[in-house]
Motif scaffolding. Sequence first.
Motif, PDB file in Angstrom:
ATOM      1  N   LEU A 137      -1.501  11.012  -0.556  1.00  0.00           N
ATOM      2  CA  LEU A 137      -2.173  10.067   0.197  1.00  0.00           C
ATOM      3  C   LEU A 137      -2.611   9.045  -0.782  1.00  0.00           C
ATOM      4  O   LEU A 137      -2.481   7.884  -0.624  1.00  0.00           O
ATOM      5  CB  LEU A 137      -3.155  10.586   1.112  1.00  0.00           C
ATOM      6  N   ALA A 138      -3.516   9.683  -1.502  1.00  0.00           N
ATOM      7  CA  ALA A 138      -4.270   8.756  -2.484  1.00  0.00           C
ATOM      8  C   ALA A 138      -3.346   7.870  -3.607  1.00  0.00           C
ATOM      9  O   ALA A 138      -3.580   6.659  -3.776  1.00  0.00           O
ATOM     10  CB  ALA A 138      -5.264   9.649  -3.355  1.00  0.00           C
ATOM     11  N   ILE A 139      -2.334   8.778  -3.916  1.00  0.00           N
ATOM     12  CA  ILE A 139      -1.419   8.017  -4.970  1.00  0.00           C
ATOM     13  C   ILE A 139      -0.642   6.975  -4.356  1.00  0.00           C
ATOM     14  O   ILE A 139      -0.651   5.860  -4.804  1.00  0.00           O
ATOM     15  CB  ILE A 139      -0.462   9.008  -5.652  1.00  0.00           C
ATOM     16  N   THR A 140      -0.133   7.191  -3.120  1.00  0.00           N
ATOM     17  CA  THR A 140       0.505   5.909  -2.446  1.00  0.00           C
ATOM     18  C   THR A 140      -0.166   4.905  -1.938  1.00  0.00           C
ATOM     19  O   THR A 140       0.032   3.639  -2.162  1.00  0.00           O
ATOM     20  CB  THR A 140       1.164   6.706  -1.066  1.00  0.00           C
ATOM     21  N   ASN A 141      -1.477   5.383  -1.672  1.00  0.00           N
ATOM     22  CA  ASN A 141      -2.481   3.875  -1.266  1.00  0.00           C
ATOM     23  C   ASN A 141      -2.920   3.320  -2.433  1.00  0.00           C
ATOM     24  O   ASN A 141      -2.991   1.996  -2.085  1.00  0.00           O
ATOM     25  CB  ASN A 141      -3.755   4.488  -0.637  1.00  0.00           C
ATOM     26  N   ARG A 142      -2.752   4.005  -3.507  1.00  0.00           N
ATOM     27  CA  ARG A 142      -3.361   3.010  -4.670  1.00  0.00           C
ATOM     28  C   ARG A 142      -2.076   2.366  -5.411  1.00  0.00           C
ATOM     29  O   ARG A 142      -2.244   1.364  -5.866  1.00  0.00           O
ATOM     30  CB  ARG A 142      -3.672   4.195  -5.907  1.00  0.00           C
ATOM     31  N   SER A 174       1.819  -9.871   8.376  1.00  0.00           N
ATOM     32  CA  SER A 174       1.435 -10.209   6.766  1.00  0.00           C
ATOM     33  C   SER A 174       1.855  -9.376   5.752  1.00  0.00           C
ATOM     34  O   SER A 174       1.906  -9.902   4.611  1.00  0.00           O
ATOM     35  CB  SER A 174      -0.046  -9.985   6.755  1.00  0.00           C
ATOM     36  N   GLY A 175       2.620  -8.393   6.067  1.00  0.00           N
ATOM     37  CA  GLY A 175       2.969  -7.678   4.784  1.00  0.00           C
ATOM     38  C   GLY A 175       1.854  -6.697   4.112  1.00  0.00           C
ATOM     39  O   GLY A 175       2.304  -5.982   3.253  1.00  0.00           O
ATOM     40  N   GLU A 176       0.748  -6.840   4.795  1.00  0.00           N
ATOM     41  CA  GLU A 176      -0.296  -6.078   4.043  1.00  0.00           C
ATOM     42  C   GLU A 176      -0.203  -4.470   4.206  1.00  0.00           C
ATOM     43  O   GLU A 176       0.088  -4.019   5.312  1.00  0.00           O
ATOM     44  CB  GLU A 176      -1.579  -6.446   4.832  1.00  0.00           C
ATOM     45  N   GLN A 177      -0.703  -3.857   3.153  1.00  0.00           N
ATOM     46  CA  GLN A 177      -0.746  -2.310   3.126  1.00  0.00           C
ATOM     47  C   GLN A 177      -1.923  -2.218   3.813  1.00  0.00           C
ATOM     48  O   GLN A 177      -3.059  -2.358   3.349  1.00  0.00           O
ATOM     49  CB  GLN A 177      -0.464  -1.609   2.079  1.00  0.00           C
ATOM     50  N   ILE A 178      -1.773  -1.474   4.898  1.00  0.00           N
ATOM     51  CA  ILE A 178      -3.021  -0.923   5.801  1.00  0.00           C
ATOM     52  C   ILE A 178      -3.311   0.552   5.768  1.00  0.00           C
ATOM     53  O   ILE A 178      -4.281   0.729   6.608  1.00  0.00           O
ATOM     54  CB  ILE A 178      -2.936  -1.464   7.273  1.00  0.00           C
ATOM     55  N   GLY A 179      -2.491   1.383   5.356  1.00  0.00           N
ATOM     56  CA  GLY A 179      -2.970   2.708   5.300  1.00  0.00           C
ATOM     57  C   GLY A 179      -1.507   3.516   4.657  1.00  0.00           C
ATOM     58  O   GLY A 179      -0.734   2.647   4.162  1.00  0.00           O
TER      59      GLY A 179
END
Length: 414
Positions: A137-142, A174-179
């Motif tokens: 989870l952390a690696i993907t979010n980063r 927006s294309g924003e990564q939200i999680g």
Amino acid sequence: MTDVRDELQARRLDAVRAWTRFVELGDDAEAAVRPEIRRSWELSGSAITYDVAEAPLDDEGDTAAYWLDTPLAVAVGNVESELRRTAEDGDLVIAVTDAETRILWTYGGRVMRRKAESVNFVPGGRWDESSVGTNALAITNRTGDPSMVFSAEHYASMVHNWVCWAAPLHDPVSGEQIGVIDLSTTWDRTHPIGLATARVMARLIETAMPRTRQWADASRAPVPPDEPGLTLSLLGTAEAWLDGQRLLLNRRQTEILALLTMHPEGLSVEQLHAAVYGDQAVTLSTLKAEVSHLRAALGGALASRPYRLMLPVRTDVDEVLALLRRGAVRAAVSAYRGDLLPGTNAPALVELAEFLAVSVREALLARPDPAAVLRYSELAPYDVQVLEVALAALGPRDHPAKPLLKGRLAVAHR
């Protein structure tokens, strides 16, 4: 089946050996693990110890309220039966997080649900690297990339019996990564299609997400608080609330209030006058009249000699600074709704506004998260350097934000 089990046993043993070399013996283990794992171990080792027993928990009520106000809640509700079936069929625990790797929703098969609860892999659990170390989870979010973490590739030994696959979740507007979405099970149930399944689940959720601007822009508008005390919004549009009720203040009164929140120890009348007016030819009696009106608006909760606030205070400035100190750049940019009191000529506030603007910009240059840069570019559309650094950091890899960043850059160059 025995061959597969033997291969997994050997792979687990290799992971344990590399982890032991890195964590317990101080060896860099460079050749023994994947580069993304080694990088994550380095980040983890600077923040936590490997024997952490569980993830820290955010307030359950705050987490639930946040979840219900996100487009992810709508999307998961629309496809929940598919997510639950996947979890039950594979004895997985499935988790959906926010952009800071706080778990917002989970569902697990019988065995994995108990394991998840024992380490706070539950709503409110913080699974960023600085809280629990290396995990998918952390690696993907980063990084914004799908990832897998197997057994002792996890930095914390509490999840050495797990394997996790994670994929990013993007706002379709927006294309924003939200999680991220994460699928986890025990290491002996590792399967080659685990990462592909995480990607499929991510696309399923993104397809089910509402496609209206209200979700993308909701966090930009100040929301009247329901908590006691004083809440002050100074970024972009100034608003003040006392016990949930909006205060009707003029510009000077808002500036005075802002300065008093910056100085909880209090200011003398001379100090406050200098902070508000600088060398302008304004009398002390003018300042005292403004303070008198402000004291009345606050129900008398403004002491004198020195002037200081006598009630709990929250400000969006403090929120942004706290997020920057934690390294939560994306959340800080989201909370940064614009310049501090645009147009103010109060010397102390001009200085704070510049400090805050430079801090946000420098944080983006150091960690050019694409989603955060897109948000920032709405406020500073001609900041070419920030856009260029974000595109350079993405390199040749595909990312939903890349076309939007290029578009912003083209406009900025006009």
